[in-house]
Design a protein around this motif. Structure first.
Motif, PDB file in Angstrom:
ATOM      1  N   GLU A  92       8.847  38.824  23.255  1.00 42.76           N
ATOM      2  CA  GLU A  92       8.862  37.852  22.159  1.00 42.76           C
ATOM      3  C   GLU A  92       7.645  38.021  21.254  1.00 42.76           C
ATOM      4  O   GLU A  92       7.754  37.856  20.037  1.00 42.76           O
ATOM      5  CB  GLU A  92       8.891  36.423  22.709  1.00 42.76           C
ATOM      6  CG  GLU A  92      10.220  36.023  23.283  1.00 42.76           C
ATOM      7  CD  GLU A  92      10.188  34.642  23.909  1.00 42.76           C
ATOM      8  OE1 GLU A  92       9.120  33.985  23.940  1.00 42.76           O
ATOM      9  OE2 GLU A  92      11.255  34.205  24.381  1.00 42.76           O
ATOM     10  N   ALA A  97      10.841  35.678  18.567  1.00 46.78           N
ATOM     11  CA  ALA A  97      11.709  34.899  19.452  1.00 46.78           C
ATOM     12  C   ALA A  97      13.134  34.924  18.920  1.00 46.78           C
ATOM     13  O   ALA A  97      13.595  33.981  18.297  1.00 46.78           O
ATOM     14  CB  ALA A  97      11.184  33.467  19.567  1.00 46.78           C
ATOM     15  N   LEU A 102      15.464  34.639  23.559  1.00 45.08           N
ATOM     16  CA  LEU A 102      15.281  33.244  23.978  1.00 45.08           C
ATOM     17  C   LEU A 102      16.308  32.852  25.041  1.00 45.08           C
ATOM     18  O   LEU A 102      15.989  32.145  26.004  1.00 45.08           O
ATOM     19  CB  LEU A 102      15.387  32.304  22.777  1.00 45.08           C
ATOM     20  CG  LEU A 102      14.202  32.298  21.816  1.00 45.08           C
ATOM     21  CD1 LEU A 102      14.547  31.515  20.565  1.00 45.08           C
ATOM     22  CD2 LEU A 102      12.962  31.726  22.493  1.00 45.08           C
ATOM     23  N   VAL A 121      14.662  25.733  25.409  1.00 42.63           N
ATOM     24  CA  VAL A 121      14.677  27.122  24.913  1.00 42.63           C
ATOM     25  C   VAL A 121      16.099  27.519  24.497  1.00 42.63           C
ATOM     26  O   VAL A 121      16.286  28.159  23.461  1.00 42.63           O
ATOM     27  CB  VAL A 121      14.099  28.089  25.981  1.00 42.63           C
ATOM     28  CG1 VAL A 121      14.301  29.538  25.573  1.00 42.63           C
ATOM     29  CG2 VAL A 121      12.620  27.798  26.205  1.00 42.63           C
TER      30      VAL A 121
END
Length: 174
Positions: A92, A97, A102, A121
Protein backbone atom coordinates in the motif's frame (compact mmCIF):
# COMPACT_ATOMS: atom_id res chain seq x y z
CA UNK A 1 -25.91 3.28 76.69
CA UNK A 2 -29.08 1.87 75.15
CA UNK A 3 -28.57 4.13 72.10
CA UNK A 4 -25.07 2.73 71.67
CA UNK A 5 -26.38 -0.88 71.76
CA UNK A 6 -29.04 -0.04 69.14
CA UNK A 7 -26.44 1.57 66.88
CA UNK A 8 -24.19 -1.50 67.15
CA UNK A 9 -27.11 -3.84 66.40
CA UNK A 10 -28.08 -1.71 63.38
CA UNK A 11 -24.49 -1.78 62.08
CA UNK A 12 -24.33 -5.57 62.46
CA UNK A 13 -27.67 -5.98 60.64
CA UNK A 14 -26.47 -3.71 57.84
CA UNK A 15 -23.26 -5.69 57.49
CA UNK A 16 -25.18 -8.98 57.39
CA UNK A 17 -27.58 -7.65 54.76
CA UNK A 18 -24.70 -6.36 52.68
CA UNK A 19 -22.97 -9.73 52.88
CA UNK A 20 -26.12 -11.50 51.71
CA UNK A 21 -26.67 -9.29 48.67
CA UNK A 22 -25.26 -10.36 45.32
CA UNK A 23 -22.39 -8.40 43.84
CA UNK A 24 -23.09 -6.18 40.87
CA UNK A 25 -22.66 -7.98 37.55
CA UNK A 26 -19.31 -7.29 35.89
CA UNK A 27 -19.24 -4.53 33.32
CA UNK A 28 -20.04 -5.92 29.93
CA UNK A 29 -16.81 -6.20 28.00
CA UNK A 30 -16.72 -5.75 24.28
CA UNK A 31 -18.15 -8.91 22.80
CA UNK A 32 -15.59 -11.14 21.17
CA UNK A 33 -17.11 -12.52 18.00
CA UNK A 34 -17.11 -16.29 17.96
CA UNK A 35 -17.28 -16.59 14.19
CA UNK A 36 -14.69 -18.76 12.46
CA UNK A 37 -12.35 -16.41 10.58
CA UNK A 38 -11.25 -19.13 8.14
CA UNK A 39 -14.85 -19.88 7.18
CA UNK A 40 -15.53 -16.15 6.81
CA UNK A 41 -12.58 -15.63 4.44
CA UNK A 42 -13.59 -18.73 2.47
CA UNK A 43 -17.11 -17.31 2.03
CA UNK A 44 -15.68 -13.93 0.99
CA UNK A 45 -13.44 -15.38 -1.67
CA UNK A 46 -16.18 -17.70 -2.90
CA UNK A 47 -18.50 -14.70 -3.35
CA UNK A 48 -16.00 -13.16 -5.74
CA UNK A 49 -15.24 -16.41 -7.54
CA UNK A 50 -18.84 -17.39 -8.20
CA UNK A 51 -19.98 -13.98 -9.37
CA UNK A 52 -20.38 -13.91 -13.11
CA UNK A 53 -20.31 -10.32 -14.22
CA UNK A 54 -19.84 -8.89 -17.67
CA UNK A 55 -17.71 -6.13 -16.19
CA UNK A 56 -14.49 -6.71 -14.27
CA UNK A 57 -11.99 -4.04 -13.30
CA UNK A 58 -8.36 -5.18 -13.35
CA UNK A 59 -5.94 -2.36 -12.50
CA UNK A 60 -2.34 -2.24 -13.67
CA UNK A 61 0.13 -2.34 -10.78
CA UNK A 62 3.74 -1.63 -10.02
CA UNK A 63 5.74 -4.92 -10.21
CA UNK A 64 7.06 -4.24 -6.68
CA UNK A 65 3.47 -4.26 -5.40
CA UNK A 66 2.82 -7.54 -7.20
CA UNK A 67 5.91 -9.02 -5.54
CA UNK A 68 4.79 -7.93 -2.09
CA UNK A 69 1.28 -9.26 -2.67
CA UNK A 70 2.71 -12.61 -3.80
CA UNK A 71 4.84 -12.66 -0.66
CA UNK A 72 1.72 -11.89 1.40
CA UNK A 73 -0.20 -14.75 -0.25
CA UNK A 74 2.67 -17.13 0.43
CA UNK A 75 2.77 -16.06 4.09
CA UNK A 76 -0.99 -16.44 4.35
CA UNK A 77 -0.71 -19.97 2.92
CA UNK A 78 1.83 -20.70 5.67
CA UNK A 79 -0.73 -19.55 8.29
CA UNK A 80 1.16 -16.33 9.02
CA UNK A 81 -1.52 -13.65 8.58
CA UNK A 82 0.26 -11.04 10.70
CA UNK A 83 3.37 -11.19 8.52
CA UNK A 84 1.21 -11.25 5.40
CA UNK A 85 -0.51 -8.10 6.62
CA UNK A 86 2.88 -6.40 6.95
CA UNK A 87 3.63 -7.19 3.30
CA UNK A 88 0.24 -5.88 2.20
CA UNK A 89 0.78 -2.63 4.09
CA UNK A 90 4.20 -2.25 2.44
CA UNK A 91 2.48 -2.74 -0.92
CA UNK A 92 0.00 0.00 0.00
CA UNK A 93 2.86 2.40 0.73
CA UNK A 94 4.33 1.77 -2.72
CA UNK A 95 1.23 1.51 -4.89
CA UNK A 96 -1.40 3.24 -2.81
CA UNK A 97 -4.43 1.83 -1.08
CA UNK A 98 -6.17 0.35 -4.11
CA UNK A 99 -9.49 -1.45 -3.65
CA UNK A 100 -8.00 -4.88 -4.38
CA UNK A 101 -5.14 -4.41 -1.91
CA UNK A 102 -7.50 -3.00 0.73
CA UNK A 103 -9.76 -6.01 0.26
CA UNK A 104 -6.85 -8.38 0.80
CA UNK A 105 -5.95 -6.40 3.93
CA UNK A 106 -9.51 -6.77 5.22
CA UNK A 107 -9.38 -10.54 4.69
CA UNK A 108 -6.12 -10.77 6.62
CA UNK A 109 -7.60 -8.68 9.43
CA UNK A 110 -10.46 -11.14 9.68
CA UNK A 111 -7.94 -13.98 10.03
CA UNK A 112 -6.44 -11.98 12.90
CA UNK A 113 -9.95 -11.58 14.39
CA UNK A 114 -9.86 -7.82 13.95
CA UNK A 115 -13.51 -7.78 12.85
CA UNK A 116 -14.27 -4.08 13.32
CA UNK A 117 -11.11 -2.91 11.56
CA UNK A 118 -11.69 -5.44 8.75
CA UNK A 119 -15.16 -4.00 8.20
CA UNK A 120 -13.81 -0.46 8.07
CA UNK A 121 -11.13 -1.42 5.53
CA UNK A 122 -13.65 -3.34 3.39
CA UNK A 123 -16.00 -0.34 3.38
CA UNK A 124 -13.09 1.87 2.34
CA UNK A 125 -12.28 -0.57 -0.48
CA UNK A 126 -15.90 -0.58 -1.65
CA UNK A 127 -16.16 3.22 -1.52
CA UNK A 128 -13.02 3.62 -3.63
CA UNK A 129 -13.55 0.62 -5.89
CA UNK A 130 -15.78 -0.63 -8.66
CA UNK A 131 -19.43 -1.17 -7.86
CA UNK A 132 -19.56 -4.25 -10.09
CA UNK A 133 -17.58 -7.45 -10.44
CA UNK A 134 -15.76 -9.85 -8.17
CA UNK A 135 -14.01 -7.26 -6.00
CA UNK A 136 -17.37 -5.62 -5.31
CA UNK A 137 -18.85 -8.98 -4.28
CA UNK A 138 -15.88 -9.68 -2.00
CA UNK A 139 -16.22 -6.24 -0.40
CA UNK A 140 -19.89 -6.81 0.31
CA UNK A 141 -19.37 -10.36 1.59
CA UNK A 142 -16.69 -9.00 3.91
CA UNK A 143 -19.20 -6.50 5.23
CA UNK A 144 -21.73 -9.31 5.73
CA UNK A 145 -19.19 -11.36 7.68
CA UNK A 146 -17.84 -8.52 9.83
CA UNK A 147 -21.24 -7.03 10.61
CA UNK A 148 -22.63 -10.46 11.48
CA UNK A 149 -19.68 -11.12 13.75
CA UNK A 150 -20.22 -7.80 15.49
CA UNK A 151 -23.94 -8.40 15.96
CA UNK A 152 -25.13 -5.84 13.38
CA UNK A 153 -27.89 -7.85 11.70
CA UNK A 154 -29.34 -4.83 9.87
CA UNK A 155 -25.93 -3.89 8.44
CA UNK A 156 -25.29 -7.48 7.37
CA UNK A 157 -28.66 -7.63 5.62
CA UNK A 158 -27.96 -4.33 3.83
CA UNK A 159 -24.62 -5.71 2.58
CA UNK A 160 -26.33 -8.96 1.53
CA UNK A 161 -28.69 -6.96 -0.70
CA UNK A 162 -25.70 -5.16 -2.24
CA UNK A 163 -23.97 -8.38 -3.34
CA UNK A 164 -26.53 -8.91 -6.09
CA UNK A 165 -26.00 -5.34 -7.28
CA UNK A 166 -22.35 -6.24 -7.96
CA UNK A 167 -23.40 -8.41 -10.90
CA UNK A 168 -23.49 -6.57 -14.21
CA UNK A 169 -25.32 -8.42 -16.93
CA UNK A 170 -23.83 -8.45 -20.40
CA UNK A 171 -25.60 -6.23 -22.91
CA UNK A 172 -27.97 -7.93 -25.31
CA UNK A 173 -26.26 -8.73 -28.59
CA UNK A 174 -28.07 -8.73 -31.90
Amino acid sequence: MKFFQIAIAAAICSALLAACSQPAPPAKAAAKPDRDPVAAVTAIRAAGAKLESAVEVKPLRDPAVDGLLKQARDLEAQAQPAQALESVRKAEKIGGATPEVLQFEAELLIQLREWRQAGEVAQKAFDAGPKVGAICARNQQTLIETRSALGDAAGAEQARAQVTACKQAAPARY
